[in-house]
Write a protein that holds these residues in place. Structure first.
Motif, mmCIF file in Angstrom:
data_model
loop_
_atom_site.group_PDB
_atom_site.id
_atom_site.type_symbol
_atom_site.label_atom_id
_atom_site.label_comp_id
_atom_site.label_asym_id
_atom_site.label_seq_id
_atom_site.Cartn_x
_atom_site.Cartn_y
_atom_site.Cartn_z
ATOM 1 N N ILE A 196 74.830 -19.061 126.174
ATOM 2 C CA ILE A 196 74.156 -19.105 127.470
ATOM 3 C C ILE A 196 72.688 -18.709 127.324
ATOM 4 N N ARG A 197 72.431 -17.674 126.536
ATOM 5 C CA ARG A 197 71.041 -17.233 126.319
ATOM 6 C C ARG A 197 70.209 -18.338 125.661
ATOM 7 N N ARG A 198 70.766 -18.997 124.649
ATOM 8 C CA ARG A 198 70.029 -20.065 123.965
ATOM 9 C C ARG A 198 69.674 -21.192 124.920
ATOM 10 N N ILE A 199 70.646 -21.572 125.743
ATOM 11 C CA ILE A 199 70.417 -22.664 126.687
ATOM 12 C C ILE A 199 69.382 -22.266 127.734
ATOM 13 N N GLN A 200 69.472 -21.036 128.232
ATOM 14 C CA GLN A 200 68.513 -20.574 129.237
ATOM 15 C C GLN A 200 67.094 -20.547 128.677
ATOM 16 N N ILE A 201 66.955 -20.067 127.454
ATOM 17 C CA ILE A 201 65.624 -20.006 126.831
ATOM 18 C C ILE A 201 65.070 -21.413 126.627
ATOM 19 N N ALA A 202 65.920 -22.328 126.147
ATOM 20 C CA ALA A 202 65.471 -23.694 125.896
ATOM 21 C C ALA A 202 65.042 -24.392 127.185
ATOM 22 N N MET A 203 65.653 -24.005 128.308
ATOM 23 C CA MET A 203 65.330 -24.649 129.577
ATOM 24 C C MET A 203 64.366 -23.824 130.422
ATOM 25 N N ASN A 204 63.702 -22.865 129.746
ATOM 26 C CA ASN A 204 62.676 -22.043 130.401
ATOM 27 C C ASN A 204 63.218 -21.272 131.599
ATOM 28 N N GLN A 205 64.454 -20.827 131.490
ATOM 29 C CA GLN A 205 65.030 -19.961 132.506
ATOM 30 C C GLN A 205 65.063 -18.532 131.983
ATOM 31 N N ARG A 206 65.080 -17.583 132.910
ATOM 32 C CA ARG A 206 65.164 -16.187 132.481
ATOM 33 C C ARG A 206 66.526 -15.941 131.853
ATOM 34 N N PRO A 207 66.582 -15.525 130.590
ATOM 35 C CA PRO A 207 67.880 -15.396 129.909
ATOM 36 C C PRO A 207 68.610 -14.127 130.290
ATOM 37 N N LEU A 208 69.912 -14.146 130.072
ATOM 38 C CA LEU A 208 70.688 -12.922 130.180
ATOM 39 C C LEU A 208 70.157 -11.903 129.174
ATOM 40 N N PRO A 209 70.147 -10.629 129.529
ATOM 41 C CA PRO A 209 69.749 -9.623 128.526
ATOM 42 C C PRO A 209 70.788 -9.550 127.416
ATOM 43 N N GLU A 210 70.429 -8.967 126.304
ATOM 44 C CA GLU A 210 71.382 -8.796 125.206
ATOM 45 C C GLU A 210 72.357 -7.676 125.554
ATOM 46 N N PHE A 211 73.613 -7.880 125.198
ATOM 47 C CA PHE A 211 74.660 -6.934 125.551
ATOM 48 C C PHE A 211 75.338 -6.389 124.295
ATOM 49 N N PRO A 212 76.087 -5.281 124.435
ATOM 50 C CA PRO A 212 76.853 -4.779 123.290
ATOM 51 C C PRO A 212 77.815 -5.852 122.790
ATOM 52 N N LEU A 213 78.020 -5.907 121.474
ATOM 53 C CA LEU A 213 78.910 -6.914 120.897
ATOM 54 C C LEU A 213 80.356 -6.424 120.919
ATOM 55 N N ALA A 214 81.276 -7.335 121.258
ATOM 56 C CA ALA A 214 82.700 -7.003 121.253
ATOM 57 C C ALA A 214 83.291 -7.155 119.855
ATOM 58 N N LYS A 215 82.894 -8.234 119.167
ATOM 59 C CA LYS A 215 83.328 -8.526 117.791
ATOM 60 C C LYS A 215 84.798 -8.914 117.668
ATOM 61 N N VAL A 216 85.522 -8.943 118.787
ATOM 62 C CA VAL A 216 86.925 -9.379 118.784
ATOM 63 C C VAL A 216 87.126 -10.312 119.968
ATOM 64 N N PRO A 217 87.611 -11.546 119.759
ATOM 65 C CA PRO A 217 87.775 -12.479 120.872
ATOM 66 C C PRO A 217 89.001 -12.174 121.730
ATOM 67 N N MET A 218 89.022 -12.763 122.905
ATOM 68 C CA MET A 218 90.191 -12.702 123.773
ATOM 69 C C MET A 218 91.225 -13.698 123.258
ATOM 70 N N LEU A 219 92.500 -13.374 123.379
ATOM 71 C CA LEU A 219 93.585 -14.213 122.853
ATOM 72 C C LEU A 219 94.484 -14.693 123.981
ATOM 73 N N ILE A 220 94.820 -15.972 123.956
ATOM 74 C CA ILE A 220 95.794 -16.561 124.877
ATOM 75 C C ILE A 220 96.842 -17.278 124.033
ATOM 76 N N SER A 221 98.106 -17.024 124.288
ATOM 77 C CA SER A 221 99.154 -17.687 123.504
ATOM 78 C C SER A 221 100.292 -18.116 124.419
ATOM 79 N N GLY A 222 101.089 -19.068 123.945
ATOM 80 C CA GLY A 222 102.217 -19.547 124.729
ATOM 81 C C GLY A 222 103.372 -19.956 123.837
ATOM 82 N N ARG A 223 104.578 -19.830 124.352
ATOM 83 C CA ARG A 223 105.764 -20.225 123.586
ATOM 84 C C ARG A 223 106.925 -20.463 124.535
#
Length: 572
Positions: A502-529
């Motif tokens: 989102i930040r990259r796209i905002q910067i490329a389109m001359n929009q005010r970008p989201l500020p930088e946030f703390p990194l999670a480093k672990v993705p959210m998981l969705i599973s099904g069975r």
């Protein structure tokens, strides 16, 4: 009824932050809840839940507010509540003689009922020994006692029926469902077959739509949703049974990971699915999507059968598939790369031809919307457009050189279309909308969009390796023990990469970008069975590392909305 509604809202608020502490209350409560209940919400170990919510609020830097104190204030309870027990809010069939469309019961574990009722004006009923009239928030209700619980409801006859019942809902649900009542902090159970008789059903269907996706709730037998919070994160699980589903789970005809063929990379969203039984079959997924009322208005109904016929090689010929939305490197052509890998049962080339046939069909007045019609007319298929290592690469592209016309009836003008295409080139690369598709070997089809030929070649190397390199990446590997060996679907959402894109796209389109946030480093998981024939499970797990970044984004957007001249721009 307002007090009950407020209590219901508080119960759903608790749904967001909960943790199991091993209380034995659920089984006792299930014995009291009548077996003909339409729906139930249970909250296990109120004090334990409350303590965890307060701790989490402090940890995230919020002002600590006790949900338990709020709930007690709503129903004016000061003493007598067993705070380690399980409380239930129950939707019962309406009593025709009462005239109430909604028949709610509150089942509360007590240490001493007279203290529990002391502040809500208790008046014992002379003609009904053992029952008491009370006033909650200026509304009258009745109270009965059973096995250490107070049963509170607006309809006296319903309260009496519950007190006198010899069977509870615990004897009607399966042992698997009871285990989930015990393990989760909050559980919502709905008897869908019974609820279909209720005038509330359309409202309930709409409220639960986000949890069951495009599926038709009317085909369900029951739905059970559970939530819990532990030291590792927040888990939301959905278990449901469909009427008439008898397809048994099959052993997958592949030994590969569901994410096989996906190269290492910075993925925003990535997932894989097997062509499994029941709801996890490709055929049912497509049929459900096509028959969705909100989507079916977009295309000509008489084309639906033709589409299914054209899709037959895909519906019956897929073993599994994987996909990824990739945040491309700074040096790449474009910001976004999409990749899809399909493993065929037999000949991958038939799968390629099926995709072409579907493209030709949708160009032939398949869609009703004039704007969509105009866009699909610009689709062009180029067979054998490129070659790589004895592999024919076919192109399916949006012909940006096609003559544009000013739209009619609210469709975009020629100038707007040109601006839109320029934006797409910025996101996807200089080629714009160009899908590369190839049978990279006898069994696997590769499709990419964005990132140019370089991205396609990298993905083809990953497919031919036969590995799922992404699973070894930090974060993904941490989540693998949470996956069932019988899973038919798994998906990962990486909020670090999402906010970064989102930040990259905002910067490329001359929009005010989201500020930088703390990194999670672990993705959210969705599973099904599929648990057993006709019974399916979906689980969403949000690792605790994601809490702080999500909170930071919400706080940032809230601060902007509240600032002078605030309000969020549409793009945010």
């Amino acid at each position: 009824m307002n007090a009950y509604r407020r209590l219901f809202i508080i119960a759903l608020t608790l749904f967001a932050y909960t943790t199991p502490l091993g209380a034995v209350g659920p089984v006792d409560t299930l014995a009291v809840i009548p077996e003909n209940a339409w729906a139930v919400i249970t909250l296990n170990d109120l004090a334990g839940i409350d303590g965890k919510i307060v701790s989490l609020q402090k940890e995230l830097g919020f002002k600590a507010v006790s949900p338990l104190l709020l709930a007690k204030a709503e129903v004016e309870i000061v003493e007598g509540l067993d705070e380690s027990g399980t409380t239930a809010l129950v939707v019962m069939p309406p009593n025709p003689q009462s005239g109430m469309a909604i028949n709610l019961l509150l089942i509360i574990p007590t240490t001493e009922e007279m203290k529990l009722l002391a502040y809500i004006n208790p008046r014992p009923l002379e003609k009904e020994p053992g029952y008491t009239r009370v006033t909650i928030k200026n509304e009258e209700a009745f109270v009965g006692s059973k096995n250490g619980f107070s049963i509170i409801g607006k309809d006296l006859e319903t309260v009496k029926a519950v007190v006198g019942a010899t069977k509870g809902i615990g004897g009607r649900v399966s042992s698997m469902q009871i285990d989930r009542f015990k393990a989760n902090d909050i559980t919502i159970y709905a008897d869908i077959e019974a609820l279909r008789k209720s005038p509330m059903f359309p409202m309930i269907s709409m409220g639960l739509a986000g949890l069951v996706g495009p599926n038709n709730l009317a085909t369900y037998k029951y739905l059970q949703i559970g939530a819990k919070l532990d030291v590792q994160g927040f888990t939301l699980e959905t278990v449901y049974a469909r009427a008439g589903d008898t397809d048994a789970a099959e052993t997958l005809k592949t030994s590969k990971s569901l994410l096989c063929g996906l190269a290492e990379g910075d993925y925003v969203l990535v997932g894989g699915a097997a062509n499994g039984p029941g709801d996890f079959s490709v055929r049912r997924s497509v049929e459900t999507l096509i028959s969705n009322p909100q989507l079916s208005t977009m295309y000509a109904i008489d084309k639906r059968g033709v589409l299914m016929q054209k899709l037959e090689p895909v519906l019956g010929g897929v073993v599994r598939g994987s996909f990824g939305l990739c945040n491309l490197p700074e040096s790449a052509d474009g910001f976004i790369g999409l990749v899809k890998v399909i493993e065929a049962k037999e000949d991958a080339r038939e799968m390629v031809q099926a995709h072409r046939a579907v493209m030709e069909l949708i160009k032939d007045d398949f869609f009703m919307d004039p704007q969509i019609k105009q866009m699909v007319k610009m689709l062009v298929y180029e067979e054998n457009a490129e070659n790589a290592e004895q592999v024919s690469i076919h192109h399916m592209r949006l012909d940006l050189k096609a003559e544009l016309e000013d739209g009619e009836g609210g469709s975009p003008t020629k100038k707007q279309q040109i601006e839109w295409m320029a934006s797409l080139k910025q996101l996807l690369g200089s080629e714009g909308i160009l899908f590369r598709m190839a049978a990279v070997d006898q069994r696997n089809v590769l499709i990419t969009l964005g990132g140019g030929r370089e991205f396609f070649d990298r993905c083809m190397g990953a497919v031919r390796s036969g590995n799922a390199a992404i699973v070894a990446q930090p974060g993904y590997s941490q989540l693998q023990p949470r996956l069932s060996s019988s899973r038919a679907m798994e998906m990962y959402l990486d909020i670090d990469q999402l906010f970064g894109m989102i930040r990259r796209i905002q910067i490329a389109m001359n929009q005010r970008p989201l500020p930088e946030f703390p990194l999670a480093k672990v993705p959210m998981l969705i599973s099904g069975r599929q648990i057993k024939p006709g019974v399916n499970e979906h689980i969403v797990f949000l690792p605790k590392e994601n809490f702080e970044p999500i909170k930071a984004v919400i706080m940032s957007m809230t601060a902007k909305a509240l600032s002078p001249g605030g309000g969020l721009p549409l793009e945010e």
